[in-house]
Design a protein around this motif. Sequence first.
Motif, mmCIF file in Angstrom:
data_model
loop_
_atom_site.group_PDB
_atom_site.id
_atom_site.type_symbol
_atom_site.label_atom_id
_atom_site.label_comp_id
_atom_site.label_asym_id
_atom_site.label_seq_id
_atom_site.Cartn_x
_atom_site.Cartn_y
_atom_site.Cartn_z
ATOM 1 N N THR A 110 0.863 -1.177 0.000
ATOM 2 C CA THR A 110 0.000 0.000 0.000
ATOM 3 C C THR A 110 0.895 1.221 0.000
ATOM 4 N N PRO A 111 0.944 2.001 -1.008
ATOM 5 C CA PRO A 111 0.296 1.822 -2.307
ATOM 6 C C PRO A 111 1.094 0.873 -3.200
ATOM 7 N N THR A 112 0.553 0.590 -4.378
ATOM 8 C CA THR A 112 1.309 -0.156 -5.380
ATOM 9 C C THR A 112 1.996 0.869 -6.277
ATOM 10 N N ILE A 113 3.274 0.652 -6.524
ATOM 11 C CA ILE A 113 4.048 1.584 -7.347
ATOM 12 C C ILE A 113 4.583 0.834 -8.557
ATOM 13 N N PHE A 114 4.358 1.442 -9.714
ATOM 14 C CA PHE A 114 4.870 0.912 -10.968
ATOM 15 C C PHE A 114 5.911 1.883 -11.514
ATOM 16 N N ILE A 115 7.065 1.374 -11.910
ATOM 17 C CA ILE A 115 8.089 2.183 -12.564
ATOM 18 C C ILE A 115 8.311 1.578 -13.942
ATOM 19 N N ASP A 116 8.186 2.415 -14.961
ATOM 20 C CA ASP A 116 8.277 1.974 -16.357
ATOM 21 C C ASP A 116 7.360 0.779 -16.621
ATOM 22 N N GLY A 117 6.186 0.802 -15.989
ATOM 23 C CA GLY A 117 5.167 -0.207 -16.236
ATOM 24 C C GLY A 117 5.245 -1.454 -15.374
ATOM 25 N N GLY A 118 6.311 -1.641 -14.612
ATOM 26 C CA GLY A 118 6.457 -2.829 -13.778
ATOM 27 C C GLY A 118 6.267 -2.514 -12.303
ATOM 28 N N ALA A 119 5.547 -3.366 -11.606
ATOM 29 C CA ALA A 119 5.359 -3.192 -10.161
ATOM 30 C C ALA A 119 6.695 -3.389 -9.463
ATOM 31 N N VAL A 120 6.949 -2.581 -8.439
ATOM 32 C CA VAL A 120 8.206 -2.684 -7.691
ATOM 33 C C VAL A 120 7.950 -3.226 -6.297
ATOM 34 N N ASP A 121 8.964 -3.856 -5.738
ATOM 35 C CA ASP A 121 8.843 -4.468 -4.417
ATOM 36 C C ASP A 121 9.141 -3.448 -3.317
ATOM 37 N N TYR A 122 8.938 -3.892 -2.081
ATOM 38 C CA TYR A 122 9.119 -3.027 -0.910
ATOM 39 C C TYR A 122 10.518 -2.429 -0.851
ATOM 40 N N ARG A 123 11.527 -3.232 -1.110
ATOM 41 C CA ARG A 123 12.914 -2.756 -1.049
ATOM 42 C C ARG A 123 13.156 -1.634 -2.071
ATOM 43 N N THR A 124 12.569 -1.750 -3.263
ATOM 44 C CA THR A 124 12.701 -0.701 -4.278
ATOM 45 C C THR A 124 11.957 0.555 -3.858
ATOM 46 N N ILE A 125 10.782 0.379 -3.268
ATOM 47 C CA ILE A 125 10.032 1.550 -2.776
ATOM 48 C C ILE A 125 10.860 2.275 -1.711
ATOM 49 N N GLU A 126 11.504 1.514 -0.842
ATOM 50 C CA GLU A 126 12.350 2.113 0.188
ATOM 51 C C GLU A 126 13.512 2.890 -0.441
ATOM 52 N N ARG A 127 14.195 2.290 -1.418
ATOM 53 C CA ARG A 127 15.288 2.987 -2.129
ATOM 54 C C ARG A 127 14.772 4.248 -2.816
ATOM 55 N N LEU A 128 13.606 4.148 -3.467
ATOM 56 C CA LEU A 128 12.992 5.275 -4.163
ATOM 57 C C LEU A 128 12.708 6.413 -3.188
ATOM 58 N N ILE A 152 9.816 10.117 -12.879
ATOM 59 C CA ILE A 152 10.983 10.267 -12.012
ATOM 60 C C ILE A 152 12.004 10.984 -12.886
ATOM 61 N N ILE A 153 12.428 12.151 -12.455
ATOM 62 C CA ILE A 153 13.360 12.971 -13.234
ATOM 63 C C ILE A 153 14.734 12.811 -12.592
ATOM 64 N N HIS A 154 15.637 12.187 -13.329
ATOM 65 C CA HIS A 154 16.972 11.853 -12.827
ATOM 66 C C HIS A 154 18.010 12.893 -13.244
ATOM 67 N N TRP A 155 18.978 13.137 -12.340
ATOM 68 C CA TRP A 155 20.173 13.903 -12.715
ATOM 69 C C TRP A 155 21.454 13.136 -12.372
ATOM 70 N N THR A 156 21.286 11.863 -12.010
ATOM 71 C CA THR A 156 22.436 10.956 -11.841
ATOM 72 C C THR A 156 22.167 9.751 -12.733
ATOM 73 N N ASN A 157 23.015 8.737 -12.666
ATOM 74 C CA ASN A 157 22.842 7.546 -13.487
ATOM 75 C C ASN A 157 22.022 6.447 -12.826
ATOM 76 N N THR A 158 21.516 6.668 -11.635
ATOM 77 C CA THR A 158 20.699 5.675 -10.945
ATOM 78 C C THR A 158 19.370 5.487 -11.674
ATOM 79 N N ARG A 159 18.959 4.219 -11.812
ATOM 80 C CA ARG A 159 17.665 3.881 -12.395
ATOM 81 C C ARG A 159 17.080 2.721 -11.599
ATOM 82 N N TYR A 160 15.774 2.516 -11.757
ATOM 83 C CA TYR A 160 15.077 1.445 -11.064
ATOM 84 C C TYR A 160 14.690 0.349 -12.056
ATOM 85 N N GLN A 161 14.757 -0.889 -11.579
ATOM 86 C CA GLN A 161 14.429 -2.135 -12.286
ATOM 87 C C GLN A 161 15.464 -2.488 -13.254
#
Length: 161
Positions: A110-128, A152-161
Amino acid sequence: MPSEIANSPNQFVEKIWRSLPGDIVDKEFDKYLPKLQALGCPLANSFIDLKPKIHTIRKGHRFKEGDWIHPVIYNRTKNRFQFAPTFGCTGIQTISITYGKYLCDWYGSTPTIFIDGGAVDYRTIERLAIADGFPDIKSFIYWFDQDIEGQIIHWTNTRYQ
């Protein structure tokens, strides 16, 4: 409520400075410091222990890679101030945050978060959440307290998934 978070010290300025390359901080920070102090911006004594804010989340889809990012505080007020040099957007990812019961039950969050169309897990939500400048997931969810579609507007090279 999001307004309570917005009106509490969050070290937003320091966290963005912390995300910039050290040579830029060494060369540029002192140029911005007097105005930040004059505006009463409550700067932390040291940035070194802060987790950097390495991206920002915005509703809609108006940003693209290569756009310039102008980090400002007090936007849309007479005290608007760009508190750091302009830097480039290194990439965009789509994000959807939904509180729909079916999806939250299905994905077990809760909530469900999708990044680039894919659902992300708790650990990714925490990192985000941490990488977006929040101290924890609870504060992140408190701020994003309703469904959004955005980027998500990036200014470093970090990406999710």
